[in-house]
Write a protein that holds these residues in place. Structure first.
Motif, short mmCIF file in Angstrom:
data_model
loop_
_atom_site.label_atom_id
_atom_site.label_comp_id
_atom_site.label_asym_id
_atom_site.label_seq_id
_atom_site.Cartn_x
_atom_site.Cartn_y
_atom_site.Cartn_z
N VAL A 193 0.81 -1.18 0.03
CA VAL A 193 -0.05 0.08 -0.07
C VAL A 193 0.90 1.25 0.09
N GLU A 194 0.52 2.18 -0.84
CA GLU A 194 1.34 3.56 -0.98
C GLU A 194 0.50 4.76 -0.88
N LEU A 195 0.82 5.51 0.04
CA LEU A 195 0.03 6.64 -0.10
C LEU A 195 0.28 7.74 -1.00
N ILE A 196 -0.48 8.49 -1.70
CA ILE A 196 -0.30 9.31 -3.00
C ILE A 196 -1.14 10.47 -2.66
N ARG A 197 -0.15 11.56 -2.60
CA ARG A 197 -0.96 12.51 -2.07
C ARG A 197 -1.51 13.42 -3.49
N GLY A 198 -2.43 14.12 -3.29
CA GLY A 198 -2.98 14.76 -4.63
C GLY A 198 -3.52 16.10 -4.17
N GLN A 199 -3.47 17.28 -4.80
CA GLN A 199 -4.02 18.68 -4.61
C GLN A 199 -4.46 19.25 -5.84
N THR A 200 -5.64 19.85 -5.55
CA THR A 200 -6.39 20.19 -6.59
C THR A 200 -7.11 21.43 -6.25
N MET A 201 -7.93 22.16 -7.12
CA MET A 201 -8.68 23.53 -6.83
C MET A 201 -10.18 23.20 -7.37
N LEU A 202 -11.13 23.55 -6.40
CA LEU A 202 -12.29 23.55 -6.71
C LEU A 202 -12.68 24.82 -7.05
N VAL A 203 -13.17 25.22 -8.39
CA VAL A 203 -13.53 26.65 -8.70
C VAL A 203 -14.84 26.70 -9.52
N VAL A 235 -1.86 16.75 -9.14
CA VAL A 235 -0.37 16.74 -8.51
C VAL A 235 -0.41 15.25 -7.93
N LYS A 236 0.55 14.53 -7.98
CA LYS A 236 0.75 13.12 -7.86
C LYS A 236 1.97 12.98 -7.17
N LEU A 237 1.96 12.63 -5.75
CA LEU A 237 3.36 12.83 -5.00
C LEU A 237 3.19 11.33 -4.25
N VAL A 280 -6.79 18.81 -0.61
CA VAL A 280 -5.81 18.00 -0.66
C VAL A 280 -6.34 16.56 -0.21
N GLY A 281 -5.83 15.28 -0.67
CA GLY A 281 -6.36 14.34 -0.41
C GLY A 281 -5.32 13.37 -0.57
N ILE A 282 -5.16 12.31 0.08
CA ILE A 282 -4.32 11.14 0.19
C ILE A 282 -4.92 9.91 -0.60
N ARG A 283 -4.51 9.65 -1.84
CA ARG A 283 -5.08 8.38 -2.59
C ARG A 283 -4.57 6.93 -2.00
N PRO A 284 -5.28 5.92 -1.71
CA PRO A 284 -4.92 4.66 -1.43
C PRO A 284 -4.27 3.91 -2.38
N GLY A 285 -3.01 4.16 -3.07
CA GLY A 285 -2.50 3.28 -3.99
C GLY A 285 -2.12 1.93 -3.34
N ARG A 286 -1.59 1.02 -4.28
CA ARG A 286 -0.88 -0.38 -4.16
C ARG A 286 -0.12 -0.53 -5.22
N LYS A 287 1.34 -0.78 -4.88
CA LYS A 287 2.25 -0.96 -5.91
C LYS A 287 2.02 -2.20 -7.06
N SER A 288 1.37 -3.08 -6.38
CA SER A 288 1.19 -4.33 -7.28
C SER A 288 -0.30 -4.28 -7.51
N GLY A 289 -1.00 -3.32 -7.59
CA GLY A 289 -2.46 -3.32 -8.19
C GLY A 289 -3.37 -3.55 -7.09
N VAL A 290 -4.76 -3.39 -7.56
CA VAL A 290 -5.96 -3.51 -6.73
C VAL A 290 -5.82 -4.85 -6.17
N ARG A 291 -6.21 -4.89 -4.78
CA ARG A 291 -6.41 -6.34 -3.97
C ARG A 291 -7.91 -6.58 -3.91
N GLY A 310 -6.26 6.58 -7.10
CA GLY A 310 -7.05 7.72 -7.48
C GLY A 310 -8.43 7.24 -8.07
N GLY A 311 -8.52 5.66 -8.31
CA GLY A 311 -9.61 5.15 -9.24
C GLY A 311 -10.82 4.69 -8.38
#
Length: 334
Positions: A193-203, A235-237, A280-291, A310-311
């Motif tokens: 599991v890998e935490l992925i930081r995203g940042q956007t603007m709602l306008v 943003v995808k960190l 700002v949201g932290i997406r719940p990624g996973r290096k080897s794919g969806v489990r 992010g899916g």
């Protein structure tokens, strides 16, 4: 009496699994963050861009789940406007892909066409325009919540540190839809599991109507929700869980958005944007794919459903259906 299932997590994945189970099972959802917690940054679901973007690089199983989710939401856009789901058009641009054979969705998405190079910004290798859907995630989450409540699903606000704590609910099967929490949850502790930081603007903006997204060195998108608002990113960190707004990203996001959208659709400076909020949201990624798989831990029958990055909305009903099938297998020893 119907068999009982406890779902850990009430993000879009947990809710989708519960929805798929609710007709045949007594379902309880246990979660720290629940629908309506729209100021909490402890979960990503309320903050998502929430459109359907078919994901390149997906496994065959992941493609199947995406197809199920798309068909479900495509129909909801017509039958259930209260979900906020709307049909729209997306322009999906790739800098580093040039071979149409690599694009699995070219014969799946409605009205999909390969775009001519003359229609594209400089540096784009290939692009497709197709029909898709977009929604307001907070409205859609509330709609699912209301359906679950009407079906008798129970919600329990509780933070779980170890999966064995769920035994107190005495369920037949437990579903782990803990998202980022699967990395830290005792008894699971998935290092993939890998935490992925995203940042956007709602306008506020009603000048742009097509979704525009560009993949490559400068991952960028403009997501008009057709309700007078738009999400600008992205943003995808990877490995970053900082929830504070980084002001330095905002002008760069806007610069990149200008390169892919209609001239004049957005003002030239961040100060001129009609900004509703920074996200700002932290997406719940996973290096080897969806489990999505079943497992027995300390006598507990468990179905794992996490790692969508992010899916979450892209997989939603597809993960729900697959996880529900695995629950059936565990309950009925199929």
């Amino acid at each position: 009496m119907a068999p009982s299932v406890v779902v850990l997590g009430s993000g879009i994945t947990g809710l989708s699994v519960a929805l798929a189970l609710s007709r045949a099972y007594n379902v309880t959802i246990v979660a720290r963050d629940v629908v309506g917690d729209n100021t909490s940054q402890g979960w990503a679901s309320p903050w998502a861009g929430a459109c359907f973007l078919p994901l390149m690089g997906s496994s065959e199983g992941e493609v199947d789940m995406q197809k199920v989710a798309f068909k479900y939401m495509w129909d909801l856009a017509e039958t259930s406007p209260e979900t906020s789901i709307k049909r729209t058009v997306m322009v999906d641009m790739w800098d580093e892909i040039t071979d149409e054979a690599e694009v699995w969705y070219s014969k799946f998405m409605p009205n999909c066409r390969k775009m001519d190079a003359s229609e594209l910004p400089a540096g784009v290798g290939i692009s497709f325009e197709y029909d898709t859907v977009i929604m307001d995630p907070q409205v859609y989450l509330a709609w699912i919540h209301d359906r679950l409540t009407a079906a008798g699903v129970k919600f329990v606000r509780q933070e779980i540190q170890h999966i064995s704590e769920l035994k107190s609910f005495k369920a037949d099967v437990y579903v782990n839809a803990a998202g980022c929490g699967a990395k830290f949850l005792g008894g699971v502790e998935d290092d993939e599991v890998e935490l992925i930081r995203g940042q956007t603007m709602l306008v506020r903006n009603d000048k742009e109507t097509k979704i525009m997204i560009r993949h490559g060195k400068e991952y960028t998108y403009s997501l008009p929700r057709l309700d007078g608002t738009c999400i600008l990113g992205g943003v995808k960190l990877y490995g970053n869980s900082d929830k504070a707004v980084d002001e330095s990203f905002k002008s760069d996001i806007l610069r990149r958005v200008h390169e892919i959208t209609t001239p004049g659709a957005y003002p030239q400076t961040v100060a001129e944007l009609d900004l509703i909020r920074d996200i700002v949201g932290i997406r719940p990624g996973r290096k080897s794919g969806v489990r999505v798989e079943k497992e027995t831990i300390a006598g507990m029958k468990i179905v794992h459903a996490y790692g969508v990055a992010g899916g979450g909305y892209i997989f939603s009903a597809g993960v729900g259906r697959k996880a529900a099938g695995l629950v059936d297998e565990l309950v009925y020893a199929i």
